[in-house]
Design a protein around this motif. Sequence first.
Motif, mmCIF file in Angstrom:
data_model
loop_
_atom_site.group_PDB
_atom_site.id
_atom_site.type_symbol
_atom_site.label_atom_id
_atom_site.label_comp_id
_atom_site.label_asym_id
_atom_site.label_seq_id
_atom_site.Cartn_x
_atom_site.Cartn_y
_atom_site.Cartn_z
ATOM 1 N N ALA A 79 6.421 -12.710 0.576
ATOM 2 C CA ALA A 79 7.293 -13.137 -0.522
ATOM 3 C C ALA A 79 7.533 -11.877 -1.466
ATOM 4 O O ALA A 79 8.054 -10.889 -0.685
ATOM 5 C CB ALA A 79 6.392 -13.968 -1.313
ATOM 6 N N LYS A 80 7.078 -11.544 -2.560
ATOM 7 C CA LYS A 80 7.240 -10.497 -3.535
ATOM 8 C C LYS A 80 8.396 -9.596 -3.306
ATOM 9 O O LYS A 80 9.652 -9.840 -3.589
ATOM 10 C CB LYS A 80 6.155 -9.683 -3.375
ATOM 11 N N GLY A 81 8.298 -8.600 -2.453
ATOM 12 C CA GLY A 81 9.174 -7.641 -1.962
ATOM 13 C C GLY A 81 10.491 -7.989 -1.165
ATOM 14 O O GLY A 81 11.390 -7.377 -0.874
ATOM 15 N N SER A 100 -11.157 -12.673 -1.829
ATOM 16 C CA SER A 100 -9.831 -13.347 -1.061
ATOM 17 C C SER A 100 -8.797 -13.532 -2.472
ATOM 18 O O SER A 100 -9.413 -14.337 -3.434
ATOM 19 C CB SER A 100 -9.885 -14.045 0.014
ATOM 20 N N TYR A 101 -7.665 -13.420 -2.261
ATOM 21 C CA TYR A 101 -6.514 -14.170 -3.308
ATOM 22 C C TYR A 101 -5.334 -14.246 -2.482
ATOM 23 O O TYR A 101 -4.899 -13.551 -2.097
ATOM 24 C CB TYR A 101 -6.244 -12.950 -4.528
ATOM 25 N N HIS A 102 -5.076 -15.501 -2.530
ATOM 26 C CA HIS A 102 -3.738 -16.053 -1.843
ATOM 27 C C HIS A 102 -2.986 -16.696 -2.716
ATOM 28 O O HIS A 102 -1.913 -17.204 -2.175
ATOM 29 C CB HIS A 102 -4.020 -16.734 -0.409
ATOM 30 N N GLY A 103 -2.995 -16.806 -3.779
ATOM 31 C CA GLY A 103 -2.124 -17.401 -4.954
ATOM 32 C C GLY A 103 -2.913 -18.602 -5.685
ATOM 33 O O GLY A 103 -3.936 -18.701 -5.743
ATOM 34 N N ASP A 104 -2.106 -19.094 -6.437
ATOM 35 C CA ASP A 104 -2.741 -20.284 -7.513
ATOM 36 C C ASP A 104 -2.462 -21.400 -7.587
ATOM 37 O O ASP A 104 -2.864 -22.349 -8.278
ATOM 38 C CB ASP A 104 -2.155 -19.679 -8.724
ATOM 39 N N LEU A 125 5.046 -6.702 -11.246
ATOM 40 C CA LEU A 125 4.228 -7.406 -10.595
ATOM 41 C C LEU A 125 4.502 -7.253 -9.108
ATOM 42 O O LEU A 125 4.540 -8.398 -8.295
ATOM 43 C CB LEU A 125 4.064 -8.833 -10.849
ATOM 44 N N TRP A 126 4.469 -6.245 -8.575
ATOM 45 C CA TRP A 126 4.448 -5.583 -7.372
ATOM 46 C C TRP A 126 5.495 -6.322 -6.300
ATOM 47 O O TRP A 126 5.400 -6.342 -4.977
ATOM 48 C CB TRP A 126 3.092 -6.242 -6.467
ATOM 49 N N VAL A 127 6.776 -6.449 -7.003
ATOM 50 C CA VAL A 127 7.760 -7.031 -6.361
ATOM 51 C C VAL A 127 9.167 -5.915 -5.991
ATOM 52 O O VAL A 127 9.706 -6.106 -5.059
ATOM 53 C CB VAL A 127 8.378 -8.230 -7.014
ATOM 54 N N VAL A 168 1.950 -10.937 1.645
ATOM 55 C CA VAL A 168 2.771 -10.916 0.272
ATOM 56 C C VAL A 168 2.906 -9.870 -0.518
ATOM 57 O O VAL A 168 3.768 -9.522 -1.311
ATOM 58 C CB VAL A 168 2.360 -12.329 -0.700
ATOM 59 N N ALA A 169 1.537 -9.033 -0.528
ATOM 60 C CA ALA A 169 1.404 -7.951 -1.371
ATOM 61 C C ALA A 169 1.790 -6.649 -0.401
ATOM 62 O O ALA A 169 2.639 -5.828 -0.842
ATOM 63 C CB ALA A 169 0.183 -7.849 -2.332
ATOM 64 N N THR A 170 1.301 -6.855 0.673
ATOM 65 C CA THR A 170 1.477 -5.425 1.369
ATOM 66 C C THR A 170 2.803 -5.218 2.340
ATOM 67 O O THR A 170 3.052 -4.215 2.752
ATOM 68 C CB THR A 170 0.327 -5.592 2.765
#
Length: 432
Positions: free
Chosen positions: A271-273, A150-154, A58-60, A245-247
């Motif tokens: 976050a993530k990576g 857009s998507y920035h989380g849940d 999941l992209w991390v 967070v993703a990029t």
Amino acid sequence: MPTSQHKNLKQWDRDYIWHPFTQMKDWFRDEPLIIDSANGVYLKDIDGNTYMDGVSSLWVNVHGHRHVHIDAALKKQIDKLSHSTLLGLSNTPSIELAKRLIGIAPKGLKKVFYSDNGSTAVEIAIKMAYQYWQNTGHQKKTNIVHLSNSYHGDTLGSVSVGGIELFHKVYRQLIFKTIPLKNHGWPAVEELEKLLKARGSSIAALVIEPLVQGAAGMLVWPEGALKKMRDLTKKYNVFLIVDEVATGFGRTGKMFACEHEGVTPDFLCMAKGITGGYLPLAATLTTQKVFDGFIFDHKEQKTFFHGHTYTGNPLACAAALANLDVFQKERTLAKLAPKIKFLAKKLKMFYNLPVCADVRQKGFMIGIELKGRLEDRVGAKVCQQVRKYGVILRPLGNVIVLMPPLSISVEELDFLVMATYRAIEENGNEKQ
Ligand code: PMP
């Protein structure tokens, strides 16, 4: 692991786990794939099957699973301190990491506020931006602008700035009001300019995913649009919140996407990576100006009243420090450039498949969009099929996502692309 134990795990998964973003009715139809160990870019399940981790868990994941340096750093930190709080105390790895992050972030970002996932990193930026204006006598600056799709989380704050109908529409009554831009690309920039001109004095911040809108299906921005948005927000005294967070951490070919256009935002969310894909950690970076907007006598009650229990967790920060060491030692970004070029060439072959609608790539973020109705779930079928060839993928609707660890070799990349091609050819072409 004995077979009876496998059976137990599969049953207990069904009995006890509610999987995220998963229609559990569908989940029960298949045998769960249960990962037990990993090495490099490979995951191994409890039955001993090996799969390439085509979406970096999941992209991390950045440098591969069980990287010796990160493993060693974590073991060393465990022997010293696993957790202490940043509320009223500090701890060694979180201080060292904050200094390192400021060292690699776009120039002008000076302060680090920790949390533990991408959604909170964005919520913190939104709350800080909003409160800054309240604290400094600009009571009317309350609106938040964001992109469509857009998507920035849940969590509810990040859902408020989200624009993906399928995920977000059900919560409409629960979330705060925002101003979504209707357009994409350059038309969105024009729309922003008009909006800021007309209503800039009532707008607190613009929130964006820079260069690539990930969850929307890897939509890649036109070159120069990010810089233009920065210029406009500066001109109209509106904060720019950039959700990396993703990029972030090399995904687009540079450490942060903002670097491609020489942009320093007012807030950068990561976050993530950040931990190389080892542990949950997030950070919201901001400027001295924003920080100073919270410096008042205690009695004025202008403190940033926000903090999570595991904020600045020493284990996660130690993993993040080791992650940055590996970027330097292994020259990860320099080695990534030829792999990105290889991919760009190789991905053209997908246009040979009649089912392929579009191929989008920015660095190591790839979306292969397939034709067909969403309800036919062609993306999910292709990802199920590709497991037979030893690859784990997870789609975004009809978009097949490739996001391998940055450490993947050219030969492994070739395998990943060919396996994906074969799975689409065998499965995706059925539905047109
Ligand atoms: N922002 C972006 C751009 C994301 O891609 C994601 C997750 N995919 C998030 C925020 C949310 O991060 P988390 O799942 O860690 O809350």
